[in-house]
Design an enzyme around this catalytic site. Structure first.
Site, short mmCIF file in Angstrom:
data_model
loop_
_atom_site.label_atom_id
_atom_site.label_comp_id
_atom_site.label_asym_id
_atom_site.label_seq_id
_atom_site.Cartn_x
_atom_site.Cartn_y
_atom_site.Cartn_z
CB CYS A 279 12.17 8.42 10.10
SG CYS A 279 13.20 7.40 9.05
CD GLU B 2 9.06 12.09 13.04
OE1 GLU B 2 7.93 11.58 13.02
OE2 GLU B 2 10.08 11.51 12.65
CE LYS C 34 -1.99 2.97 2.08
NZ LYS C 34 -1.80 4.43 1.78
CD GLU D 228 12.13 3.57 9.48
OE1 GLU D 228 12.02 4.48 10.35
OE2 GLU D 228 12.26 3.78 8.28
P1 NAI Z 1 1.14 8.28 8.30
O1 NAI Z 1 1.83 7.44 9.31
O2 NAI Z 1 -0.29 8.62 8.50
O3 NAI Z 1 1.25 7.60 6.84
C1 NAI Z 1 2.16 6.58 6.47
C2 NAI Z 1 1.43 5.49 5.70
O4 NAI Z 1 0.46 4.88 6.55
C3 NAI Z 1 0.66 5.98 4.47
O5 NAI Z 1 0.73 5.01 3.46
C4 NAI Z 1 -0.77 6.07 4.98
O6 NAI Z 1 -1.73 5.94 3.98
C5 NAI Z 1 -0.82 4.88 5.93
N1 NAI Z 1 -1.86 4.96 6.96
C6 NAI Z 1 -2.37 6.07 7.56
N2 NAI Z 1 -3.33 5.73 8.44
C7 NAI Z 1 -3.43 4.38 8.43
C8 NAI Z 1 -4.23 3.43 9.12
N3 NAI Z 1 -5.14 3.81 10.01
N4 NAI Z 1 -4.05 2.11 8.86
C9 NAI Z 1 -3.13 1.72 7.96
N5 NAI Z 1 -2.35 2.57 7.27
C10 NAI Z 1 -2.50 3.89 7.49
O7 NAI Z 1 2.00 9.60 8.14
P2 NAI Z 1 1.52 11.04 7.59
O8 NAI Z 1 0.13 11.31 8.04
O9 NAI Z 1 1.77 11.06 6.15
O10 NAI Z 1 2.55 12.01 8.30
C11 NAI Z 1 2.32 12.46 9.62
C12 NAI Z 1 3.61 12.48 10.40
O11 NAI Z 1 4.13 11.17 10.51
C13 NAI Z 1 4.75 13.27 9.78
O12 NAI Z 1 4.68 14.62 10.07
C14 NAI Z 1 5.95 12.63 10.41
O13 NAI Z 1 6.17 13.17 11.70
C15 NAI Z 1 5.54 11.18 10.55
N6 NAI Z 1 6.07 10.36 9.44
C16 NAI Z 1 7.14 9.56 9.67
C17 NAI Z 1 7.69 8.85 8.65
C18 NAI Z 1 8.86 7.98 8.85
O14 NAI Z 1 9.58 7.70 7.90
N7 NAI Z 1 9.10 7.47 10.03
C19 NAI Z 1 7.18 8.94 7.28
C20 NAI Z 1 6.00 9.75 7.14
C21 NAI Z 1 5.50 10.43 8.20
#
Ligand code: NAI
Ligand code: MG
Length: 510
Positions: free
Chosen positions: A312, A410, A203, A278
């Site tokens: 991250c 973060e 996904k 991660e």
């Molecule tokens: P997110 O964690 O919501 O999104 C990451 C992935 O998870 C996307 O593919 C999204 O569609 C999916 N996702 C979201 N809600 C889900 C659910 N309930 N069940 C299953 N999959 C789900 O991250 P977002 O909203 O894009 O960014 C928010 C914050 O998260 C950022 O500001 C940052 O602080 C952090 N982040 C950290 C990352 C990392 O590499 N550790 C990468 C992206 C965001």
């Protein structure tokens, strides 16, 4: 709806093949075929440097995830994947790595218009590391070995036991990835799952689906059998949640926010699916008094501002010895002021926009919170391109304390918080470790023995000494504490996708 086959007029031009590719509605990869979503729904993809729509993509949800899981199950249990020899599997992975390199320019351009990062950076970092990951993992296909283990259990007289372990692929894997390194996150996830013999439903992030969809085409071109990798574009709350809770998925591998990581664990807990995570970070970067500042200043600048702070592992909490604090902060501000912001496809761009309006609001919200809490703000450069793009100039915040939101949370944007310290002592280590996260850290000092001693005490999955952001397909990467479970890359990642079976045979006739 205004879907454009051409790149918006405010953006630099794209090669014609890519323009044509973007002009067609992009579909989901299910069982070796590109198909629209069952619901018929699509969503728009925007260029974050202009805010304009550049593509239209099928919006997968539960119904599409169900079909994709079915295809992955069949490919795992009875399809050609389960019969393919390790050596053939390895060759296929190697070919995927080669195809990524052959299409480096195009993939980098897609990252530039979709995520916003500079194309040359995407080519040198994202695309190269993605190919490396497939090449490195291709070698493991033939080296996943068990052990023969001498045991002490009593056998009947005249007989004996022979025990071996047999690593086996975990089965159908659901993988969910974010938008900060769209192609690379897909590679980090797919390559190890495939080398171990698993099949996958991936996904991809709703903000940045394009490069992974193009990668899907390259997987088919390489000859990957139908159903081995299925790619679902769609939203987290629908497609992502359906995958994380799917009863026929054996394991979920997730990269993204810690908040959603916890939801994944909850969803997977119903049937105790395997989970690896991660997640986020707030990584300390420590400059000791004897550091070579000609390395440490540009190093600390890159540690936070690379990829616009959307890493991250960003070195977002800087600790500098008081004797050199002003010099280091001024030095980083001077370096950061030189960073050229612009469209990812424009010549000379060193930093693009943030990925989306949501992240733009979020990061600006943190900057405002820092101001409200009394931090001193240094705006570096500030030469932000005019128009609709989500550009944010680099910031350094000083006069901060450990209770501030900007120090604890973060931010995932180009915002560095900097604090002086007086002694290299337990208090410094405690402050560096004072975070719910434990993903990465940096230490800078000419006395590398002393820097190593500090490195040993940091509660983080990766520590860089006199360098930062050094990634390699051979090195394990992952977090302590709330930064995650398990490791990506290196030999370590294989265990994310393997079960160990112990087989004991009685030898002899008595
Ligand atoms: P997110 O964690 O919501 O999104 C990451 C992935 O998870 C996307 O593919 C999204 O569609 C999916 N996702 C979201 N809600 C889900 C659910 N309930 N069940 C299953 N999959 C789900 O991250 P977002 O909203 O894009 O960014 C928010 C914050 O998260 C950022 O500001 C940052 O602080 C952090 N982040 C950290 C990352 C990392 O590499 N550790 C990468 C992206 C965001
Ligand atoms: Mg989210």
């Amino acid at each position: 709806m205004n879907i454009r086959a051409d790149i918006p007029s405010s953006s630099p031009t794209l090669p014609p093949e890519l323009r044509a590719w973007l002009g067609k509605e992009r579909h989901l990869l299910i069982d070796g075929k590109w198909v629209p979503a069952r619901s018929g729904k699509t969503f728009e993809v925007t260029d974050p440097a202009t805010g304009e729509v550049i593509a239209k993509v099928a919006e997968g949800d539960k119904a599409d995830v169900d079909l994709a899981v079915k295809a992955a199950r069949r490919a795992f249990e009875s399809g050609p994947w389960s019969k393919m020899s390790p050596s053939a599997r390895g060759r296929l992975l190697h070919k995927i790595g080669d195809l990524i390199l052959e299409h480096a320019d195009e993939l980098a351009a897609l990252e530039a218009i979709d995520n916003g990062k500079p194309k040359n950076v995407a080519k040198a970092a994202d695309v190269t590391l993605s190919a490396d990951m497939f090449h490195y993992m291709s070698g493991w296909a033939t080296k996943i070995e068990g052990k023969s283990i001498p045991i002490s259990a009593l056998a009947a007289p005249g007989s004996d036991f022979f025990s071996v372990t047999r690593p086996e692929p975990i089965g159908v894997v659901g993988q969910i990835i974010p938008w900060n390194f769209p192609l690379l996150m897909a590679a980090w996830k797919l390559a190890p799952a495939l080398t171990t013999g698993c099949t996958v439903v991936l996904k991809i992030a709703e903000e940045t689906p394009l490069s992974a969809l193009r990668l899907g085409e390259l997987l088919l071109e390489a000859g990957l059998p139908d159903g081995v990798v299925n790619i679902i574009a769609g939203f987290g709350e629908t497609a992502g949640a359906a995958l994380a809770g799917h009863p026929d998925v054996n394991k979920v591998a997730f990269t993204g926010s810690t908040e959603v990581g916890k939801l994944i664990v909850k969803a997977a807990s119903h049937d105790l699916k395997r989970v690896s995570l991660e997640l986020g970070g707030k990584s300390p970067n420590i400059i000791l008094p004897d550091a070579d500042l000609s390395l440490a200043i540009p190093g600390a600048n890159a540690a936070i501002f690379f990829n616009h702070g959307q890493c991250c592992n960003a070195g977002s909490r800087l600790f500098v010895h008081r004797s050199i604090f002003d010099k280091v902060v001024d030095g980083i501000a001077a370096e950061a002021s030189k960073i050229k912001l612009g469209h990812g496809l424009s010549e000379g761009t060193e930093m693009g926009p943030l990925v989306s309006s949501v992240q733009y609001e979020r990061v600006n919200g943190y900057i405002a919170a820092g101001r409200d809490e009394g931090a001193k703000e240094i705006v570096c450069g500030g030469d932000v391109p005019n128009g609709k793009g989500y550009f944010v100039a680099p910031r350094i915040l000083t006069d901060v304390n450990p209770s501030m939101k900007v120090v604890r949370e973060e931010i995932f944007g180009p915002v560095l918080v900097a604090t002086p310290f007086d002694e290299i002592d337990d208090a410094l280590i405690a402050e560096a470790n004072n975070s719910v996260y434990g993903l990465a850290a940096g230490v800078w000092g000419k006395d590398t023995g002393r820097a190593q001693q500090v490195a040993h005490k940091l509660r983080a999955g990766t520590v860089w000494v006199n360098c930062y952001h050094v990634f390699d397909a051979a090195l394990p990467f992952g977090g302590y504490k709330q930064s995650g479970w398990g490791r990506e890359m290196g030999q370590a990642v294989l265990s994310n996708y393997l079960e160990t079976k112990a087989i004991t045979t009685r030898l002899g006739s008595n």
